[in-house]
Write a protein that holds these residues in place. Structure first.
Motif, PDB file in Angstrom:
ATOM      1  N   ASP A  93      30.412  46.222  54.283  1.00 23.17           N
ATOM      2  CA  ASP A  93      29.271  46.275  53.361  1.00 23.17           C
ATOM      3  C   ASP A  93      29.457  45.289  52.195  1.00 23.17           C
ATOM      4  O   ASP A  93      28.512  44.616  51.788  1.00 23.17           O
ATOM      5  N   THR A  94      30.677  45.196  51.684  1.00 23.81           N
ATOM      6  CA  THR A  94      30.954  44.240  50.610  1.00 23.81           C
ATOM      7  C   THR A  94      30.722  42.811  51.087  1.00 23.81           C
ATOM      8  O   THR A  94      30.061  42.010  50.398  1.00 23.81           O
ATOM      9  N   ARG A 149      37.316  37.008  43.037  1.00 22.86           N
ATOM     10  CA  ARG A 149      37.449  37.582  44.385  1.00 22.86           C
ATOM     11  C   ARG A 149      38.646  36.990  45.121  1.00 22.86           C
ATOM     12  O   ARG A 149      39.364  37.692  45.827  1.00 22.86           O
ATOM     13  N   VAL A 167      28.827  41.756  53.478  1.00 28.80           N
ATOM     14  CA  VAL A 167      27.400  41.512  53.701  1.00 28.80           C
ATOM     15  C   VAL A 167      26.696  41.288  52.367  1.00 28.80           C
ATOM     16  O   VAL A 167      25.845  40.409  52.226  1.00 28.80           O
ATOM     17  N   ASN A 168      27.051  42.070  51.348  1.00 32.29           N
ATOM     18  CA  ASN A 168      26.442  41.888  50.032  1.00 32.29           C
ATOM     19  C   ASN A 168      26.768  40.516  49.439  1.00 32.29           C
ATOM     20  O   ASN A 168      25.897  39.861  48.857  1.00 32.29           O
ATOM     21  N   ILE A 169      28.013  40.085  49.583  1.00 31.12           N
ATOM     22  CA  ILE A 169      28.384  38.767  49.054  1.00 31.12           C
ATOM     23  C   ILE A 169      27.606  37.670  49.772  1.00 31.12           C
ATOM     24  O   ILE A 169      27.069  36.753  49.145  1.00 31.12           O
ATOM     25  N   ASN A 217      25.280  51.973  43.532  1.00 34.24           N
ATOM     26  CA  ASN A 217      25.961  50.768  43.060  1.00 34.24           C
ATOM     27  C   ASN A 217      25.727  50.510  41.574  1.00 34.24           C
ATOM     28  O   ASN A 217      26.648  50.134  40.856  1.00 34.24           O
ATOM     29  N   ALA A 271      22.268  45.099  49.923  1.00 35.71           N
ATOM     30  CA  ALA A 271      22.136  44.679  51.327  1.00 35.71           C
ATOM     31  C   ALA A 271      21.882  45.886  52.224  1.00 35.71           C
ATOM     32  O   ALA A 271      21.026  45.852  53.107  1.00 35.71           O
ATOM     33  N   ASP A 297      21.600  53.680  48.058  1.00 34.16           N
ATOM     34  CA  ASP A 297      22.781  52.822  47.953  1.00 34.16           C
ATOM     35  C   ASP A 297      22.702  51.921  46.714  1.00 34.16           C
ATOM     36  O   ASP A 297      23.694  51.725  46.014  1.00 34.16           O
ATOM     37  N   THR A 328      36.120  43.102  44.270  1.00 38.87           N
ATOM     38  CA  THR A 328      35.861  44.525  44.137  1.00 38.87           C
ATOM     39  C   THR A 328      34.935  45.018  45.245  1.00 38.87           C
ATOM     40  O   THR A 328      33.974  44.354  45.591  1.00 38.87           O
ATOM     41  N   PRO A 329      35.241  46.177  45.811  1.00 37.05           N
ATOM     42  CA  PRO A 329      34.409  46.687  46.910  1.00 37.05           C
ATOM     43  C   PRO A 329      33.075  47.237  46.399  1.00 37.05           C
ATOM     44  O   PRO A 329      32.975  47.703  45.269  1.00 37.05           O
ATOM     45  N   SER A 330      32.066  47.200  47.256  1.00 38.59           N
ATOM     46  CA  SER A 330      30.795  47.852  46.962  1.00 38.59           C
ATOM     47  C   SER A 330      30.992  49.365  46.924  1.00 38.59           C
ATOM     48  O   SER A 330      32.015  49.887  47.373  1.00 38.59           O
ATOM     49  N   MET A 337      27.740  53.027  39.689  1.00 38.07           N
ATOM     50  CA  MET A 337      29.165  52.693  39.792  1.00 38.07           C
ATOM     51  C   MET A 337      29.535  51.542  38.860  1.00 38.07           C
ATOM     52  O   MET A 337      30.567  51.580  38.181  1.00 38.07           O
ATOM     53  N   PHE A 339      29.471  51.603  48.646  1.00 38.14           N
ATOM     54  CA  PHE A 339      29.560  52.124  50.009  1.00 38.14           C
ATOM     55  C   PHE A 339      30.992  52.039  50.522  1.00 38.14           C
ATOM     56  O   PHE A 339      31.526  52.999  51.094  1.00 38.14           O
ATOM     57  N   HIS A 343      28.492  60.296  44.950  1.00 39.88           N
ATOM     58  CA  HIS A 343      28.927  58.992  45.449  1.00 39.88           C
ATOM     59  C   HIS A 343      29.292  58.034  44.305  1.00 39.88           C
ATOM     60  O   HIS A 343      30.280  57.318  44.391  1.00 39.88           O
TER      61      HIS A 343
END
Lengths: 341, 341, 341, 341
Positions: free
Chosen positions: C140-141, A152, C143-145, D144, D280, D140, C277-279, D147, C281, D179
């Motif tokens: 969103d990414t 990251r 928050v997930n991390i 993910n 999340a 979601d 890498t992005p989520s 994806m 969403f 999506h």
């Protein structure tokens, strides 16, 4: 047979997998009974127990931490501690102990063995710095977490033409730094095993910027510069233990800013490296350690600990656990140097 | 020195890490030059090349697949194939080859060595079924992906009182099934190494339902029931290769429905097990293999392949790669059986 | 039509997805040509350009950061800056700009619009603190991390009867702390929007320990205690920008130790929240923003920025981007309070 | 107040988060008591209950599935079913129900409301095909997972010059395909909402191969070719429910092989899309739904269900849940088409 189980020292992904394997095979194959001792050696010392049947170990395989909880209590440092442990074990009818822990926990186990307590040890060190076994569980999970963080950080470093210093665990041995750095494509890796030359690090950083990339430096928390010592470096050692507010990572980032005029950021990964669900490697290794430990108990082969040698699990004397620290040898560090930009 | 690099056979996480290590150390430490051959042995056969400098290998460490692409072309099955390869290598001034691949690719490498071509091999098999090395890269990633899928399937199975059959890779050896099953807490694991007794599997499934849990069965694609054979089992073998529409996993799920009256679902993990970013373990192992391979080339120690033995990378004769399949031994399968409900 | 694209301010997962969508639809549907400006507004200011065709945007969707790089350069703070930008755009034949950035970058875009430059804006703030749009990509990414880190820290906290303080991003708005705390099951969440009462936090911590669980406190970097102010709190504000060596998280952990006698650890997530890498969403939202932005450019509907409203992407005046900070309202914070132990 | 809680229909990541929020706020803020009904409507029908206090909901936030289990039982299809439910609720002193489920579960809830039962609904559909709410939880997470699989499949496709068809969930609505396809960079996306032209798909595949990339086609399980119908396509519809051995994904892969002569593989993601820990986004949405549902119960605002509108949670009549399927509109599909190679 009635067997006690305890986990001591810092937590580590895979502890629950060991406990589960010990209990599942002990009950299912050998017909043993178990007593869970809570909080490491504090458990048998203060009679802190919990039930430990097949029911308690269902569903714990993927969970980090330890359902038995842990502590750093050392009964040999407590007046009459050893006698209390022996008395408590006798009272509970506990015939043998499975002790899961690192140098300290297994050091106690070794001494207790000499005093006639039946113990089998399972080695645990997230730092992988134990000479008696090829690898320890928890290490692979920690390296994966650190690698994902480095992955990251590459993109954010590139976007801002910025150096990023990633401080990982490892006070005395740099295995996490070495493997996470290799896996994450670090441009410089700094270990406790060899003092680093700051000018050299700065040169690598500058070279990396010159080819229009951003440097990622992975540094073990115990790494030190060649001139200067830890006291000078950290300065603000906090009063409550591990979290050094101004650790070596922050210090190095500051040096990079001052000497290159470029931006730099430090990220201290800290405790996220040791929590959470274990990797497949660690779940399998911890499970195999647990199975081998209960086999040893059932064989009444006490005073031993289990260890990985190649692809097999073997038994070695418990004393091996505390004999020598496994540090990163020169030829392994040389592997990483091939990628220093 | 001018060195060609190629990747053959099925792709595997870590191939790019090998390529990068070969090139980075080859260029940086030894001053070698490289030619990238595309599509496995088709590359030197048809002179399909691509540039392979430090620039091409930047940023590829975390990427799955292989920048050199792959194929299953075997020059020994093509009229004049070997002669064309030798001629092309001579024309390109390529002095040595690093061949990264499995049994087939390294089998070609072995024969070419006998014909005077300078080759060093790097073993690759996602199935981990190669006897000459403790572990191969790609395997750990595949096991992690399968384990994560099993983790997910547990909760959906529990919620619906439903058996779930997870079919994983492994035609001839059940290492992925064994390790993913151990790591994922499977209740039954079925391998190609031992034909399974359907009645026995059904009994495990029923016992698991009785204690109000839902069974997860992990089965290797090459596993077979004791009575009946593969042809009967799969029936609908497709015309285009690997994807068997009605593989063993679906067959077993159907049997569970019919014999227990409970719901069952099959999930065939398929190609997601071999793509994508490698785990830390695989990135480190692949990197070390790459470094050791270019060292061997530089030492002109040809006809060898690199291998993991304990914690060290060693060189073994290339012929080892094709000698014997490493299957799951009985004592390893017994580990898993301790957890069969 | 010849269009420039730039990214300004802090990087954010999803930037590359925006760039890709702008270029793919611009070239494929409208036949536009693109110029990539590097390093935010520094690009058009100093004529730092890079090619930006379909080729450059292949494969960048899953990648964090921005291939255009970024900076915080503000042409309005540079003597003659605006004139140079206008001259450079004219010289390059650039008819319109797509500016992707936060308050500062879009503030420049707004002023340039008033001066006759054709700009369409794409809002970017990882903190989600922009009033004009329901959500921004990157949030969103992040928050997930943060949630994954909290998940991990739960197990280590439990194992050691230890409080863990997790410091997340958010200087002026606490959206990341609120959502990561809700998703991670935090026992206390502290935001910049409301000064916290330390005694109250300590009481929650103690109550949590009493029921034999370990407290997890999620705190935004900009949160502050009710008495005392930031200067007192941090003390060791560093000389090189964001990384505060003794930030609010460490301060709070220290207070917990001193007032409860229990162990506490602080983890500062820092830059790992914004890289990588992005989520899904964020990839979808960023892609839709990019598509909508190039539609606006093609419609010559300048001085607008794209925004999410419900499930649809709309256009709003660029001035909206800088009008008002979106902070966490009381009824959203009350949601979290239902879970404070 | 004594409140029953049940979960019906297919499981979905986030169900436990809803249950936890209902109970935590119900107990902590309002002083309610709860009865857990097991297995959906079968619970109140057959008096299958479990305790549901704060203790039972600790630690369930990150867990997939539902601790209450689920079923597809419809009391209106069972002689005297409704009367038994009413009698059981009366006997247990249950004053109101929180019903968490999809079209079927909430359809029952709607009818029960008309018969005087106090119900508040929480909408659940992993397919996101419910018109009354902007989004539903579980979707979601599923996107993910799909994806991440697509990300992995890209590299294996590229390495082998191979087309990969990824079949995802979605019988009647293609939201997951849309999506996941957008987020994963699919080259073609095929939905149930519009029959696809096979020749067109083949043309895209060929074009993609021509520019030396490998095509990834994401297809919803309910997608159909323009000529031919589902019966013809699948052929081997199995006898035990959802797992179609020769689903549309496999059929399409076969067509690609036959018409292009290139390799193709199908991957059917299946149940891994609906199990495991929620993202999340889903944890926060599910938590907010649970909080809003217990608020509605406490307000005695029955016959309502909670829904997301923009960034707020609102209440809508329960009847909305079954009114109309939300399918992918043309302008959303057009977004994806911009990326079809």
């Amino acid at each position: 047979m009635r067997i006690g189980v305890l986990t001591g020292g810092g937590d580590c992904p895979g502890l629950n997998a060991v406990i589960r394997a010990v209990v599942r095979k002990g009950v299912g194959t050998y017909g043993h009974e178990f007593v869970g001792f809570r909080d490491g050696w504090k458990g048998p010392l203060e009679n802190k127990t919990m039930p430990l049947t097949v029911k308690e170990v269902r569903g714990i395989l993927p969970r980090g931490g330890t359902i038995l909880r842990s502590s750093r209590t050392n009964p040999f440092k407590i007046e009459g501690g050893v006698e209390r442990i022996k008395a408590n074990l006798a009272e509970l009818g506990v015939d043998a102990l499975v002790a899961i822990g690192g140098e300290d926990t297994l050091g106690v186990a070794t001494k207790l063995t000499d005093l006639g307590v039946n113990v089998v040890g399972v080695p645990k060190t997230i730092d992988n710095d134990l000479n008696a076994t090829d690898l320890t569980f928890g290490f692979d999970t920690a390296v994966n977490i650190a690698m994902e963080a480095i992955d990251r950080l590459h993109t954010t470093a590139e976007s801002h033409h910025r150096a990023v210093v990633v401080e990982v665990m490892g006070r005395h041995a740099g295995w996490i730094a070495l493997h996470a750095g290799l896996a994450g494509g670090a441009n410089v890796i700094l270990l406790p095993e060899r003092r680093f030359d700051l000018a050299d690090v700065i040169a690598h950083v500058q070279k990396r910027f010159e080819i229009d990339y951003s440097p990622i430096i992975v540094i073990a928390e115990g790494a030190m510069p060649a001139d200067g010592d830890m006291v000078t470096v950290t300065g603000e050692l906090d009063s409550f233990g591990h979290v050094r507010l101004g650790g070596i990572g922050n210090w190095l980032a500051q040096q990079i800013v001052q000497q290159t005029g470029k931006e730099a950021r430090a990220v201290v990964l800290g405790h996220i490296q040791r929590g959470g669900t274990p990797s497949a490697f660690d779940r399998v290794l911890a499970t195999r350690f647990g199975l081998a430990a209960i086999d040893a108990v059932n064989d009444r082969d006490f005073g031993k600990m289990v260890a990985l040698r190649g692809t097999e699990i073997i038994r070695v004397p418990l004393i091996e656990a505390t004999k020598e620290l496994k540090t990163v040898p020169a030829h392994r560090f040389a592997e990483a140097e091939a990628f220093f930009d």
